[in-house]
Design a protein around this motif. Sequence first.
Motif, mmCIF file in Angstrom:
data_model
loop_
_atom_site.group_PDB
_atom_site.id
_atom_site.type_symbol
_atom_site.label_atom_id
_atom_site.label_comp_id
_atom_site.label_asym_id
_atom_site.label_seq_id
_atom_site.Cartn_x
_atom_site.Cartn_y
_atom_site.Cartn_z
ATOM 1 N N UNK A 97 0.834 -1.204 0.000
ATOM 2 C CA UNK A 97 0.000 0.000 0.000
ATOM 3 C C UNK A 97 0.867 1.251 0.000
ATOM 4 N N UNK A 98 0.246 2.375 -0.277
ATOM 5 C CA UNK A 98 0.931 3.663 -0.260
ATOM 6 C C UNK A 98 1.139 4.106 1.196
ATOM 7 N N UNK A 99 2.208 4.821 1.442
ATOM 8 C CA UNK A 99 2.518 5.300 2.781
ATOM 9 C C UNK A 99 1.367 6.115 3.359
ATOM 10 N N UNK A 100 0.723 6.935 2.539
ATOM 11 C CA UNK A 100 -0.377 7.778 3.026
ATOM 12 C C UNK A 100 -1.613 6.968 3.422
ATOM 13 N N UNK A 101 -1.684 5.698 3.009
ATOM 14 C CA UNK A 101 -2.808 4.824 3.349
ATOM 15 C C UNK A 101 -2.550 4.010 4.619
ATOM 16 N N UNK A 102 -1.387 4.174 5.209
ATOM 17 C CA UNK A 102 -0.977 3.374 6.364
ATOM 18 C C UNK A 102 -1.936 3.525 7.529
ATOM 19 N N UNK A 103 -2.227 2.380 8.149
ATOM 20 C CA UNK A 103 -3.064 2.391 9.350
ATOM 21 C C UNK A 103 -2.550 1.354 10.347
ATOM 22 N N UNK A 104 -3.105 1.414 11.531
ATOM 23 C CA UNK A 104 -2.734 0.509 12.610
ATOM 24 C C UNK A 104 -2.796 -0.940 12.122
ATOM 25 N N UNK A 105 -1.759 -1.717 12.450
ATOM 26 C CA UNK A 105 -1.706 -3.124 12.073
ATOM 27 C C UNK A 105 -0.909 -3.412 10.814
ATOM 28 N N UNK A 106 -0.598 -2.375 10.030
ATOM 29 C CA UNK A 106 0.202 -2.570 8.821
ATOM 30 C C UNK A 106 1.662 -2.823 9.194
ATOM 31 N N UNK A 107 2.398 -3.404 8.268
ATOM 32 C CA UNK A 107 3.816 -3.667 8.487
ATOM 33 C C UNK A 107 4.645 -2.684 7.684
ATOM 34 N N UNK A 121 14.623 -5.334 8.096
ATOM 35 C CA UNK A 121 13.995 -4.882 9.335
ATOM 36 C C UNK A 121 12.509 -4.658 9.095
ATOM 37 N N UNK A 122 11.706 -4.956 10.120
ATOM 38 C CA UNK A 122 10.252 -4.807 10.011
ATOM 39 C C UNK A 122 9.698 -4.262 11.322
ATOM 40 N N UNK A 123 8.638 -3.480 11.202
ATOM 41 C CA UNK A 123 7.933 -2.957 12.367
ATOM 42 C C UNK A 123 6.429 -3.062 12.148
ATOM 43 N N UNK A 124 5.685 -2.987 13.235
ATOM 44 C CA UNK A 124 4.222 -3.059 13.209
ATOM 45 C C UNK A 124 3.663 -1.694 13.570
ATOM 46 N N UNK A 125 2.831 -1.137 12.700
ATOM 47 C CA UNK A 125 2.249 0.188 12.943
ATOM 48 C C UNK A 125 1.277 0.096 14.113
ATOM 49 N N UNK A 133 3.493 8.277 11.682
ATOM 50 C CA UNK A 133 3.335 6.834 11.822
ATOM 51 C C UNK A 133 4.243 6.334 12.930
ATOM 52 N N UNK A 134 3.638 5.717 13.937
ATOM 53 C CA UNK A 134 4.373 5.105 15.047
ATOM 54 C C UNK A 134 4.352 3.597 14.845
ATOM 55 N N UNK A 135 5.492 2.964 15.064
ATOM 56 C CA UNK A 135 5.582 1.520 14.883
ATOM 57 C C UNK A 135 6.405 0.889 15.990
ATOM 58 N N UNK A 144 12.759 -3.956 22.268
ATOM 59 C CA UNK A 144 11.440 -3.656 21.704
ATOM 60 C C UNK A 144 11.000 -2.268 22.150
ATOM 61 N N UNK A 145 10.825 -1.389 21.160
ATOM 62 C CA UNK A 145 10.449 0.001 21.416
ATOM 63 C C UNK A 145 9.446 0.466 20.352
ATOM 64 N N UNK A 146 8.840 1.626 20.624
ATOM 65 C CA UNK A 146 7.998 2.285 19.632
ATOM 66 C C UNK A 146 8.785 3.470 19.085
#
Length: 165
Positions: A97-107, A121-125, A133-135, A144-146
């Motif tokens: 998806x596009x960055x502007x479409x990012x929502x909670x739960x996306x990777x 590297x991967x994070x969970x929004x 965007x916080x992940x 493990x941090x945000x």
Amino acid sequence: MKKLFLLWLLSLVLTACGSSRKTTDTRVIGGSTTTASSKRIANVVQHARAFEGTRYKYGGTDKRGMDCSGLIYVSYKSENIALPRVSRDMATKGIKIQLKETRKGDLVFFQTNKNKKVINHVGLVVASKKGDIKFIHSTSSKGVIVSSLEERYWKNAFVQVRRII
């Protein structure tokens, strides 16, 4: 005749492989967020947040230590969603998806090693408000941090966002 028998035997083996294996629901819900998918997303994020403060451990998947893909793997597994164990393989699942479409739960996926052009590297929004965007993720230095995608390091290393649920 012998070749025909071997061909038949090979086709029998190939068609029988994995037929008794129990499958896991890995479908991408995407699109509009239903109540069921919203609850699953909330549960995945809550599971991941329970690991905040856990130290980094390469290959780790529990409170004794965790790496970035381990955190994502166990968080989605808590909702019976099977993902690969390695971040570069996770980056092939779901919907890009596009960055502007990012929502909670996306990777969110990153390339932090400039010498190797691969996702590592991967994070969970955990929140996405007005482009901030916080992940949650596991770093080798802080565990493990945000973090925020607005931080220069993460903004420069960013590669893509994918939606699993």
